[in-house]
Enzyme design. Structure first.
Site, PDB file in Angstrom:
ATOM      1  CG  HIS A   1      -1.692  -1.409   1.598  1.00 37.05           C
ATOM      2  ND1 HIS A   1      -2.821  -1.599   1.112  1.00 37.05           N
ATOM      3  CD2 HIS A   1      -1.478  -2.275   2.059  1.00 37.05           C
ATOM      4  CE1 HIS A   1      -3.529  -2.624   1.369  1.00 37.05           C
ATOM      5  NE2 HIS A   1      -2.444  -2.614   2.195  1.00 37.05           N
TER       6      HIS A   1
ATOM      7  CB  SER B   1      12.823  23.135 -14.275  1.00 36.08           C
ATOM      8  OG  SER B   1      12.130  23.930 -14.994  1.00 36.08           O
TER       9      SER B   1
ATOM     10  CE  LYS C   1      11.768  19.640 -10.013  1.00 37.22           C
ATOM     11  NZ  LYS C   1      10.547  19.814 -10.817  1.00 37.22           N
TER      12      LYS C   1
ATOM     13  CG  ASN D   1      12.163  17.616 -12.944  1.00 34.43           C
ATOM     14  OD1 ASN D   1      12.174  17.653 -12.411  1.00 34.43           O
ATOM     15  ND2 ASN D   1      12.049  18.769 -14.033  1.00 34.43           N
TER      16      ASN D   1
ATOM     17  CD  GLU E   1       8.315  12.757 -15.062  1.00 33.99           C
ATOM     18  OE1 GLU E   1       7.330  13.323 -15.802  1.00 33.99           O
ATOM     19  OE2 GLU E   1       9.710  13.023 -14.446  1.00 33.99           O
TER      20      GLU E   1
ATOM     21  CD  GLN F   1      -4.153  -0.591 -46.471  1.00 33.73           C
ATOM     22  OE1 GLN F   1      -4.368  -1.017 -47.260  1.00 33.73           O
ATOM     23  NE2 GLN F   1      -4.893   0.826 -46.146  1.00 33.73           N
TER      24      GLN F   1
HETATM   25  N1  ARG Z   1      -2.242  -3.247 -47.543  1.00 39.30           N
HETATM   26  C1  ARG Z   1      -2.779  -4.565 -47.730  1.00 39.30           C
HETATM   27  C2  ARG Z   1      -2.998  -4.604 -46.523  1.00 39.30           C
HETATM   28  O1  ARG Z   1      -1.902  -4.087 -45.838  1.00 39.30           O
HETATM   29  C3  ARG Z   1      -2.917  -5.631 -48.532  1.00 39.30           C
HETATM   30  C4  ARG Z   1      -3.176  -6.427 -49.402  1.00 39.30           C
HETATM   31  C5  ARG Z   1      -4.574  -5.896 -49.824  1.00 39.30           C
HETATM   32  N2  ARG Z   1      -5.649  -6.624 -49.655  1.00 39.30           N
HETATM   33  C6  ARG Z   1      -6.569  -6.447 -50.895  1.00 39.30           C
HETATM   34  N3  ARG Z   1      -7.466  -7.636 -51.754  1.00 39.30           N
HETATM   35  N4  ARG Z   1      -7.089  -5.435 -51.259  1.00 39.30           N
HETATM   36  O2  ARG Z   1      -3.276  -5.508 -46.049  1.00 39.30           O
END
Ligand code: ARG
Length: 493
Positions: free
Chosen positions: A155, A276, A282, A284, A289, A321
């Site tokens: 604690h 600072s 200071k 730091n 952090e 993606q």
């Molecule tokens: N840039 C795409 C990704 O990172 C690659 C695959 C794209 N495939 C597709 N069917 N559009 O996922």
């Protein structure tokens, strides 16, 4: 339209806003090298399977070597991703009749999944090595401090005396588990999706085993639909990294409070400190952090990955993606935080006197007094707890007489009468003896700590050997790939 991807099905080109929205090019810098490897392995295999002619194979490989040398900057960044811009550059170099054959039996879906796994496994290996260095630094500082008394806290209140070594080994054990988790994640990352094509595999007679070995994968993903769809390996890796960051941020938090005048247990090396702009005096602990703060970045990446993958239907969806930039952010942040923490720990000054002085503040020896009453006087621990609890209202330095005055009230007799001596009380109040008596497995006694540190150093060496086996497996496979490429191109790959 010269766009090799859109020219068939689509008639208008996306405007800049749409390109920016859909493109993965900026994050794809992470997988540029990996994509070249995947292209090479696939091309070699296509020829070995009689799908493309030897001459096409050689020309494609020569083109790929040139693209690698030119670097990612040379690629057309208006394409939506690295795969298609790389293929387009290849076609520029070797012509469509040759370059246009490379993507046979393949989709960007299995391609990208393979690329991500190749880059991520390298990152995991580097992370393992950096974690080992951190663990080594913690154990190194621990072995210098097996006799350095400090107050242990629960604690954040003074609880019992312990040693700085005990505290550091606690953190080192957490990092040890972090390493195990990354090693375990690696085993599921290093599996090959290539050959799965869009999701339904392909009617071309591909040799998946060949591309798997050329690319240094330990295994292949057995279902082509799962292979292109899953990003669980990203979630798992980001989760292990989040765990690392949680552990690092706990250390960081302690370094921050220990650096305050109130504690003054440690002082960071100037290299890891800031000052600072207004208060010239200071010093730091900004690095600590930032480690604490960056834990939020990595946890955020994990949350993003989980939310992205939740409820996605099979198989590939473009949502995926959005996953990878989160992974790379987590990788980059975690690796740097591990390195900086290692540096802080290795170089910080330890104020052993201040720690020792404070090790008895707040009657930290109270538990040992109670335990001594149990051992010498044969009373139940709960009764001893009550007697010492009453004594704790005083100055935290009770005499045998004071103990017996309370004992009379509570049990109607003195503990001296039951065998407790003034010498025993004095010993129980001594923080050094408190610590040395705690010599069972896992305890802070210097003898036990020395044993523990040695065992962990040995463990560290065997993990190091394990990691170099993993590294070597990949290196050896890529050597084979490069020598095959060299055979076809006459150029050193
Ligand atoms: N840039 C795409 C990704 O990172 C690659 C695959 C794209 N495939 C597709 N069917 N559009 O996922």
């Amino acid at each position: 339209m010269s766009d090799i991807l859109r020219r068939g099905r689509l008639s208008s080109t996306p405007d800049e806003d749409m390109i920016n929205f859909t493109s993965s090019m900026s994050a794809d810098k992470w997988i540029f090298e990996a994509d070249i490897l995947v292209d090479m392995a696939h091309t070699v295999m296509l020829h070995e399977q009689g799908i493309i002619k030897k001459e096409d194979c050689s020309n494609i490989l020569t083109g790929l070597l040139k693209i690698r040398e030119e670097g990612i900057e040379k690629l057309d960044h208006s394409y939506e991703d690295i795969h298609i811009s790389l293929e387009s550059r290849l076609i520029d170099i070797v012509g469509e009749d040759t370059g246009g054959r490379m993507h046979s039996g393949r989709s960007r879906n299995d391609e990208v999944a393979t690329c991500i796994r190749i880059r991520l496994r390298d990152e995991l290996l580097s992370l393992m090595e950096e974690l080992l260095e951190l663990r080594k630094a913690l154990l190194g500082r621990a072995s210098e401090n097996t006799e350095t008394l400090m107050p242990g806290f629960t604690h954040l209140q003074h609880a019992q005396p312990t040693t700085f070594a005990h505290h550091l080994v606690a953190h080192s054990d957490a990092i040890g588990r972090d390493i195990e988790r990354i090693v375990s994640a690696f085993s599921r990352v290093n599996k090959c999706p290539l050959g799965s094509a869009a999701f339904a595999s392909t009617g071309f007679d591909l040799n998946r085993e060949r591309t798997r070995t050329l690319l240094g994968f330990d295994d292949m993903l057995g279902n082509s639909m799962d292979a292109v769809s899953t990003r669980d390996f990203l979630i798992e890796s980001a989760s292990s990294m989040s765990n690392i960051m949680v552990n690092l941020s706990k250390m960081a938090e302690e370094i921050i409070i220990w650096s305050s005048s109130e504690f003054s247990f440690v002082e960071l090396d100037d290299m890891y400190a800031s000052t600072s702009s207004i208060m010239p005096q200071k010093k730091n602990p900004d690095s600590a952090e930032l480690v604490r703060g960056k834990a939020g970045t990595v946890i955020g990446s994990l949350m993003a990955l989980l939310s992205l993958c939740k409820a996605l239907p099979l198989s590939y969806n473009r949502d995926l993606q959005e996953a990878t930039p989160n992974m790379w952010r987590a990788v980059e942040t975690t690796r740097s935080a591990v390195r900086i923490t290692k540096g802080m720990i290795a170089t910080m000054k330890v104020n052993t006197e201040s720690m020792a002085e404070k090790s008895v503040l707040g009657f930290t020896t109270a538990t040992e007094i109670a335990d001594t009453m149990v051992r010498a006087g044969g009373i139940p621990f709960r009764t001893a707890h009550q007697i010492v609890g009453v004594l704790a209202r005083g100055d935290g330095n009770p005499t045998l007489e004071e103990i017996d005055a309370v004992a009379k009230d509570v049990i109607g007799e003195t503990l001296n009468g039951r065998g407790l001596t003034a010498e025993m009380v004095k010993e129980a109040l001594d923080p050094v003896l408190n610590v040395s008596r705690r010599n069972i497995t896992g305890g802070p006694a210097p003898t036990e700590m020395e044993r523990a540190i040695k065992a962990r150093m040995e463990e560290l060496e065997s993990t190091k050997a394990e990691i170099s086996v993993l590294n070597k497996g990949i290196e050896d496979s890529l050597k084979v790939l490069y020598s095959v490429v060299e055979d076809y191109t006459g150029t050193k790959a």
